[in-house]
Design an enzyme around this catalytic site. Sequence first.
Site, PDB file in Angstrom:
ATOM      1  N   ARG A 329      33.356  27.726  -1.549  1.00 44.65           N
ATOM      2  CA  ARG A 329      32.871  29.010  -2.037  1.00 44.65           C
ATOM      3  C   ARG A 329      32.357  28.875  -3.475  1.00 44.65           C
ATOM      4  O   ARG A 329      32.564  29.755  -4.319  1.00 44.65           O
ATOM      5  CB  ARG A 329      33.970  30.072  -1.945  1.00 44.65           C
ATOM      6  CG  ARG A 329      33.452  31.492  -1.671  1.00 44.65           C
ATOM      7  CD  ARG A 329      34.588  32.491  -1.545  1.00 44.65           C
ATOM      8  NE  ARG A 329      35.358  32.294  -0.337  1.00 44.65           N
ATOM      9  CZ  ARG A 329      36.678  32.483  -0.240  1.00 44.65           C
ATOM     10  NH1 ARG A 329      37.363  32.855  -1.307  1.00 44.65           N
ATOM     11  NH2 ARG A 329      37.306  32.280   0.900  1.00 44.65           N
ATOM     12  N   ARG A 333      31.042  35.433  -5.819  1.00 46.52           N
ATOM     13  CA  ARG A 333      31.041  36.623  -6.677  1.00 46.52           C
ATOM     14  C   ARG A 333      31.479  36.357  -8.109  1.00 46.52           C
ATOM     15  O   ARG A 333      31.277  37.201  -8.987  1.00 46.52           O
ATOM     16  CB  ARG A 333      31.945  37.692  -6.055  1.00 46.52           C
ATOM     17  CG  ARG A 333      31.348  38.368  -4.834  1.00 46.52           C
ATOM     18  CD  ARG A 333      32.301  39.384  -4.242  1.00 46.52           C
ATOM     19  NE  ARG A 333      33.452  38.745  -3.609  1.00 46.52           N
ATOM     20  CZ  ARG A 333      34.538  39.389  -3.214  1.00 46.52           C
ATOM     21  NH1 ARG A 333      34.651  40.686  -3.431  1.00 46.52           N
ATOM     22  NH2 ARG A 333      35.520  38.741  -2.623  1.00 46.52           N
ATOM     23  N   ARG A 342      23.109  39.756  -5.209  1.00 45.76           N
ATOM     24  CA  ARG A 342      23.781  40.675  -4.306  1.00 45.76           C
ATOM     25  C   ARG A 342      23.555  42.140  -4.672  1.00 45.76           C
ATOM     26  O   ARG A 342      23.706  43.024  -3.819  1.00 45.76           O
ATOM     27  CB  ARG A 342      25.288  40.397  -4.296  1.00 45.76           C
ATOM     28  CG  ARG A 342      25.720  39.278  -3.361  1.00 45.76           C
ATOM     29  CD  ARG A 342      25.441  39.605  -1.897  1.00 45.76           C
ATOM     30  NE  ARG A 342      25.901  40.913  -1.508  1.00 45.76           N
ATOM     31  CZ  ARG A 342      27.148  41.190  -1.171  1.00 45.76           C
ATOM     32  NH1 ARG A 342      28.057  40.231  -1.156  1.00 45.76           N
ATOM     33  NH2 ARG A 342      27.503  42.403  -0.827  1.00 45.76           N
ATOM     34  N   ASP A 378      27.888  32.029   6.448  1.00 52.00           N
ATOM     35  CA  ASP A 378      29.203  32.570   6.764  1.00 52.00           C
ATOM     36  C   ASP A 378      29.665  31.981   8.086  1.00 52.00           C
ATOM     37  O   ASP A 378      28.859  31.474   8.871  1.00 52.00           O
ATOM     38  CB  ASP A 378      29.158  34.097   6.854  1.00 52.00           C
ATOM     39  CG  ASP A 378      30.551  34.708   6.927  1.00 52.00           C
ATOM     40  OD1 ASP A 378      31.230  34.765   5.883  1.00 52.00           O
ATOM     41  OD2 ASP A 378      30.964  35.086   8.033  1.00 52.00           O
ATOM     42  N   TYR A 455      39.057  35.771  15.015  1.00 53.58           N
ATOM     43  CA  TYR A 455      38.225  36.887  14.569  1.00 53.58           C
ATOM     44  C   TYR A 455      37.778  37.730  15.753  1.00 53.58           C
ATOM     45  O   TYR A 455      37.810  38.972  15.729  1.00 53.58           O
ATOM     46  CB  TYR A 455      36.994  36.366  13.821  1.00 53.58           C
ATOM     47  CG  TYR A 455      37.184  36.242  12.333  1.00 53.58           C
ATOM     48  CD1 TYR A 455      37.271  37.370  11.523  1.00 53.58           C
ATOM     49  CD2 TYR A 455      37.256  34.992  11.721  1.00 53.58           C
ATOM     50  CE1 TYR A 455      37.434  37.260  10.146  1.00 53.58           C
ATOM     51  CE2 TYR A 455      37.415  34.865  10.350  1.00 53.58           C
ATOM     52  CZ  TYR A 455      37.502  36.001   9.568  1.00 53.58           C
ATOM     53  OH  TYR A 455      37.672  35.895   8.221  1.00 53.58           O
TER      54      TYR A 455
END
Length: 649
Positions: A329, A333, A342, A378, A455
Site C-alpha cells: 500500500r 491516503r 482522489r 484492488d 469477501y
Amino acid sequence: MQDRSRTTALSRNFEGLCVVAFESRRADDMARLIQKHGGVPKVTPSMRELPFKENQMAIDFANRLIAGKIDAIIFLTGVGIRYLIKQIESNVDLQEFLTAVRNVHTIARGPKPLAALRELGIQATYQVPEPNTWRELLATLDAQLPVANLVVGLQEYGITNPNLTAGLEARGAIVDPIRVYEWGLPEDPALLIESLQQLASGASNVVLFTSANQVRNLLTVADDLGIEEKLRTALRKTVVGSIGPTTSEMLRSCNLPIDLEPQHPKMGPLVQAAAERAATLLSRKQQINIRLTADPGNEMDTQSPWYNSPFLKACRLEPTEFTPVWLMRQAGRYLPEYRAVRANTSFLELCKNPSLCSEVMCTTVERLGVDAAIIFSDLLPILEPMGMQLEFSVGEGPVIHNPLRDATDVDRVMELESTDSLHFVMETVEKTRADLPDSIPLIGFAGAPFTLASYAIEGGSSRSFLHTKTLMYHDESAWNALMQRLARAVVRYVNAQIASGAQAIQLFDSWAGCLGPLDYRKYVLPVMKKILAEITPGIPVISFATGNPSLLPLLAEAGPHVVGVDWRIEMESAWELVGEDHAVQGNLDPLVLLADRATIRQRTTSILNQVGGKPGHIFNLGHGVLPQTPPDNARALVDIVHEISSQRN
C-alpha cells in the site's frame, strides 16, 4: 460557425467505425445519434414485449388491492403499468382500482413508470434515483419506507429479478409479484440474425446494448444458429457498451465483456460515451489480445535492466549490494499526491483509470526511492465479472450486494473465461511498466481464493467469518467448487498481468489468518498449490498472509518463491519456519512508521540483524502503510534499510 465546428468534431468521434445497436422503439433515434457521432449504424430490434392475453394473476392482485390487502406497490416499468390497466379493466372497476393505488405507497423505479402513473392521475409516493437499479430501489425504501411486515406488490420487468425479491424479503416484506408481460423475439428476426452473423464474423467494431433482456435474446438466437462461441470470441475484440448497471449485470452474468457504461443510463449519453472512447478502446483490446495469445515463454527477459535489480535477485535468493525494499500500500491516503488525485475521483473510478493508476504509483516510487513498484488496483474487481455486485461505500469499504451463503448461491458464480472485462487492469500494468524506470521491477497481484471467497460470502469485512466458516464446514462440496472456480480465475488474471508486463506476482491472503493450520491444509492449501503450479513459469511469486504465523510453513509448502511475513513473529524465527530454500519478505509493524526516527531506525536494524545479510530478504512492512503515516517517515525507512544493509551485504 461554432455549431458547424462542433458538428464536424462530433462526426469524427467514431471515426467511421461500424456500430451495431440493439434497440426497438427508438431505432431511428439511435441510428441518427450514431451517424451524428461519425459512426456507421446498424440498428437492430432484438426483442418485444408480449403481454399476457388473459392474466388472472393481475386481476386477483387488483382485487386484493381494492380489498385493502396490499400496503405498497413497486412499479418497475411504464409499459408494464399500461399493460396492467388493459388486463384488468374488463374485470375490475378501474376507478376503484386507481383510488386504491392512490391510498397505498407507490414506488416508481424511474422516469418511465413515473410518467405512466401521471397519465392515470397518480403521483408516485417515492421515485428511485438514477441509475434506477434494484440497489437504488432498496436504498430508497431503506431511507424512506421500511417494508418490514408490509405486503408489497411488485410489477415485474418482463422477468423476475431474484436480487430484488430477495432484498425485499430480507427486509421483512411479503412480496406479491405481478407479471403482465414477457420478452420475446421480434416478429421478423431476419435483421437480428443478420446482425449476429456480422458480429460473429468480426465485421463490426462497436456493439451497444440498451436493455438486459437483449443479451439473453442474442445468446438464444446465436445458440440456435450454432454461432454462440464465435460470437463470444468476436465480442472480446469488439467494444461493448452497456446503457446502465442492470444491463451490465446481465452481460457479466452471461460472461460477456463490458467496456463502457455512461454516467447517466440513457441512449444519448451511451452513444456519446461510446463515440468518445471507442477508437482508443478498440486499439487497446486488440493489443491486449495479441499479448495474451502470444507464447510467453518459460523465462523472463534476462537482458532487461530490471532482471538484475536487487528485488528480483533477492526473489531468486541471489546476493545483492543492499536489501531491496518496497512497501505494501505504498501509494495510498498517507501521501498528499494521492489525496489530490482522489479529491476528483472515487476509488473504483481510480482503479479503472490506467493513466491515473500509473501516475500515483510512479510518483510514489520516485518519492520513496523504493526498489519495486506494485500496480495500483484492488483485490476485488476480479469478482465483478464472476457475478458479484461490488460497491465501495464511503465509510464502509467494499460491499458485495449479493453475497454467497449456500450451494445454490455458489452455483451462480460465473467462470472467468477471459480477462476482457478486466482490461483496465492489464492497461494499468502496461502503462505503469512503460512509465517506470527500466531498472524498477513491476509487481502484479491478486487476492488469494480464501480471501476472495470470504469477501463474497460475508458481503464485506468480517471479524468472526461466521458465514465463511459455516459454508466451509457444512458444505465441503460447495466450498471446494467455489475455491476451484476462484483458483482458475486467479491463474487467468495474474497470467494476463504477466503477459501485459508484470515481472512478479504477489498473492494476498489477507484474511487467511482466521484459520488454524489444520483447516488451512484441508480447505486452502490444495488450491494454492494449483495456482502456483499454473502461473507462468519463471515469474517470481510472493505468497502473503496475515494474522497467524503458524501458517508460514503451509504457505511455503504451496510452492511460492517468496513468503511474506507479517509483524507477529520475529523474522529469524519466520525464516526457520519457511525454510532456507525460500526468500522472505517483511516484516516491520506498520505502526512503527508513526514513531520517531530513532525508533524506526532501531526496529529496522533489529530485523536486518536477524537476517544477518543472508541472500533472499526483501524488506517490507508486515502489512500496508496506514493513512496516518507521515510520508517523510516512509522515505526515511527506505533510506535506513539501504544505508544499513549496504554496509553488510
